[in-house]
Scaffold this motif. Structure first.
Motif, mmCIF file in Angstrom:
data_model
loop_
_atom_site.group_PDB
_atom_site.id
_atom_site.type_symbol
_atom_site.label_atom_id
_atom_site.label_comp_id
_atom_site.label_asym_id
_atom_site.label_seq_id
_atom_site.Cartn_x
_atom_site.Cartn_y
_atom_site.Cartn_z
ATOM 1 N N THR A 65 0.832 -1.203 0.000
ATOM 2 C CA THR A 65 0.000 0.000 0.000
ATOM 3 C C THR A 65 0.863 1.248 0.000
ATOM 4 O OG1 THR A 65 -1.733 -1.176 1.190
ATOM 5 C CG2 THR A 65 -1.812 1.227 1.242
ATOM 6 N N VAL A 69 0.855 4.009 -3.023
ATOM 7 C CA VAL A 69 0.558 5.423 -2.807
ATOM 8 C C VAL A 69 1.733 6.277 -3.242
ATOM 9 C CG1 VAL A 69 0.158 7.155 -1.010
ATOM 10 C CG2 VAL A 69 -1.126 5.021 -0.991
ATOM 11 N N TYR A 73 1.357 9.075 -6.300
ATOM 12 C CA TYR A 73 1.348 10.496 -5.977
ATOM 13 C C TYR A 73 2.681 11.185 -6.187
ATOM 14 C CZ TYR A 73 -3.343 10.007 -4.313
ATOM 15 O OH TYR A 73 -4.686 9.778 -4.256
#
Length: 130
Positions: A65, A69, A73
């Motif tokens: 995870t 992310v 981003y």
């Protein structure tokens, strides 16, 4: 940050505390060091919590995870048009044709043609946006 620093300092001082001297003891200890009456988490509990936190972070699904992310981003190909909030703003702009909203969406767009179209439409509706 201050709380974390104080907790760390308390933890390190607790490791230097002589065995058998509880946290709440009063009076001067060797070396003219006073121990406070502040309630402290025992060292073993702090170590257990740190190890549990590290174990959670090292879990494969949690690491996956974090990596996902991070990649989504921080990539140079970040596409704001995929964000749910931007999609809602686009629908609202189609209905209201608000010049400030159009100008904002033109700044978020990565496509040069769409960027120019949105900014020209915004300027056409409100010339102060130039």
């Amino acid at each position: 940050m201050l709380l974390t620093r104080e907790r760390w300092q308390s933890f390190v001082e607790g490791l230097a505390r002589p065995i058998g001297v509880p946290y709440g003891s009063l009076g001067e200890m060797p070396g003219n060091k006073k121990w406070s009456r502040v309630a402290h988490t025992p060292c073993w509990a702090t170590i257990l919590l740190v190890l549990a936190s590290a174990a959670i972070v090292m879990h494969p699904e949690v690491r996956e995870t974090f990596i996902s992310v991070w990649e989504n981003y921080t990539s140079p190909n970040l596409e704001p048009s995929r964000w749910g909030r931007v999609k809602k703003l686009r629908k609202e702009a189609e209905i209201n044709r608000d010049p400030q909203l159009l100008a904002w969406l033109s700044l978020l767009s990565r496509d040069p043609a769409e960027r120019i179209r949105l900014s020209e439409e915004a300027i056409e509706k409100d010339s102060s946006l130039t």
